[in-house]
Write an enzyme that holds these catalytic residues in place. Sequence first.
Site, mmCIF file in Angstrom:
data_model
loop_
_atom_site.group_PDB
_atom_site.id
_atom_site.type_symbol
_atom_site.label_atom_id
_atom_site.label_comp_id
_atom_site.label_asym_id
_atom_site.label_seq_id
_atom_site.Cartn_x
_atom_site.Cartn_y
_atom_site.Cartn_z
ATOM 1 N N ARG A 63 34.356 40.674 40.894
ATOM 2 C CA ARG A 63 34.557 40.422 39.471
ATOM 3 C C ARG A 63 35.170 39.040 39.274
ATOM 4 O O ARG A 63 35.792 38.494 40.166
ATOM 5 C CB ARG A 63 35.489 41.480 38.863
ATOM 6 C CG ARG A 63 34.836 42.850 38.703
ATOM 7 C CD ARG A 63 35.839 43.865 38.168
ATOM 8 N NE ARG A 63 36.408 43.437 36.912
ATOM 9 C CZ ARG A 63 37.714 43.248 36.692
ATOM 10 N NH1 ARG A 63 38.581 43.456 37.646
ATOM 11 N NH2 ARG A 63 38.143 42.866 35.513
ATOM 12 N N LYS A 128 44.304 47.983 47.251
ATOM 13 C CA LYS A 128 42.906 48.067 46.841
ATOM 14 C C LYS A 128 42.031 48.635 47.953
ATOM 15 O O LYS A 128 42.009 48.124 49.071
ATOM 16 C CB LYS A 128 42.407 46.679 46.428
ATOM 17 C CG LYS A 128 40.976 46.673 45.930
ATOM 18 C CD LYS A 128 40.720 45.476 45.047
ATOM 19 C CE LYS A 128 39.246 45.373 44.682
ATOM 20 N NZ LYS A 128 38.996 44.475 43.567
ATOM 21 N N ARG A 260 54.692 45.352 36.931
ATOM 22 C CA ARG A 260 55.796 44.427 36.653
ATOM 23 C C ARG A 260 57.086 45.179 36.946
ATOM 24 O O ARG A 260 57.182 46.379 36.686
ATOM 25 C CB ARG A 260 55.665 44.096 35.164
ATOM 26 C CG ARG A 260 56.589 43.131 34.556
ATOM 27 C CD ARG A 260 56.079 42.793 33.142
ATOM 28 N NE ARG A 260 55.964 43.940 32.261
ATOM 29 C CZ ARG A 260 56.936 44.414 31.498
ATOM 30 N NH1 ARG A 260 58.130 43.865 31.512
ATOM 31 N NH2 ARG A 260 56.735 45.466 30.716
HETATM 32 C C1 BTN Z 1 35.635 43.490 42.649
HETATM 33 O O1 BTN Z 1 36.549 44.274 42.862
HETATM 34 O O2 BTN Z 1 35.858 42.294 42.397
HETATM 35 C C2 BTN Z 1 34.218 43.990 42.664
HETATM 36 C C3 BTN Z 1 33.632 43.968 44.051
HETATM 37 C C4 BTN Z 1 32.191 44.439 44.103
HETATM 38 C C5 BTN Z 1 31.582 44.207 45.464
HETATM 39 C C6 BTN Z 1 30.234 44.858 45.609
HETATM 40 S S1 BTN Z 1 29.706 44.911 47.289
HETATM 41 C C7 BTN Z 1 28.118 45.423 46.781
HETATM 42 C C8 BTN Z 1 27.770 44.640 45.548
HETATM 43 N N1 BTN Z 1 27.175 43.361 45.895
HETATM 44 C C9 BTN Z 1 27.947 42.339 45.533
HETATM 45 O O3 BTN Z 1 27.683 41.138 45.728
HETATM 46 N N2 BTN Z 1 29.069 42.783 44.941
HETATM 47 C C10 BTN Z 1 29.081 44.219 44.848
#
Ligand code: BTN
Length: 262
Positions: A63, A128, A260
Site C-alpha cells: 500500500r 504485522k 500512541r
Molecule cells: C501492504 O500491507 O502494504 C499490502 C501488501 C500486499 C502484498 C501483496 S503480495 C501479493 C500481491 N502482489 C503484490 O505486488 N502485492 C500484493
Amino acid sequence: MENAAHLDRTELLAALGSAARRFDIDLLIECDSSNTRLLERAEAGAPSGSVIVCERQTAGRGRRGRTWFSAPGDSLAFSLLWRFPERSQAPAALSLAVGLALARGLEHLGARGIQLKWPNDLQHAGRKLGGVLVELLPGDLRSAVIGVGLNLRLPASLPAEVAAIATGLDRALEAPRRETVLAALLAELASTLDRYAAGGFAVLRAEWLARHAHQNLPVRISGDGGEETGTCVGVDEDGALLLSSATGLRRIISGEVSLRQA
Ligand code: BTN
C-alpha cells in the site's frame, strides 16, 4: 532458484474441497507482482475467481507505493480477481472485508489472537503478519484485484527495519503448511465476499470490530493531510475509521494508524 518451489496443486485442491470450483488457480515461480499480472489478465477478460500465486515477486507492491518483501517458501503472495455482480454493494469497504476474511481463514486453522489493523493489515501480538493491496480495474469499479501477502515464517533475508515490526504465522500456528493456509484463505474469501456483495460491510462490521487491534486505544493517524491524534472508537458502515478527537468525532478515510502512549 533457491527455495522457490511450486505449491503442491493436488494438495491445494484437496484442501479447498468443494470451494475449488470457485477458483482458477495459476501457480507461478516468478513474476514482478501478482497484482500487476492479474490486473493485466482482468483487463483481457479473465473470469472472477482467477488466482495467481507467485513464489518469488521481483517487484512486489504494498500500500501507499511501498515495496512488499516476501521470501520463497516462507511466505504466501497471491492475487485474486473478484467481479461483483451488478446491484451488489460497491467496493468502498472491500479491503476491510478482505482483512476479516483472512483473519477468519487463519482462525479456522486454529490460529488465535489474529487482529486487524485498519484498514486491512493482519497482526499478531502487535506485529504485522500480512497485508492486503486491493486495486480496482480502471473503468470497472465492480472488478477488484485483491493482493495478499502473508508471512508464514520470518525470513532471515528481511531488511532489519521490516523484521523489527513483522511476525510470522508460525507464532500463532504450529508448522503451517502453505497449501492448507492458502486453501483456508481462498475458501473464506469466497464466502465473505459473497456476504459482502449481498449486504455490504454493515453485515461484517461487528465481526471486524471484534478483531480490531486499536479499539478504544489512543492512536495517531498520519497521512497526506498531516497528523491527527485521538481515541479509536471503531469503524463506520462504509469502512471509515472513527476517531474521537479534541475537535469531535472524525471520520478517517485514508492514512496510517499507530498506537500512541496515553
Ligand atoms: C501492504 O500491507 O502494504 C499490502 C501488501 C500486499 C502484498 C501483496 S503480495 C501479493 C500481491 N502482489 C503484490 O505486488 N502485492 C500484493
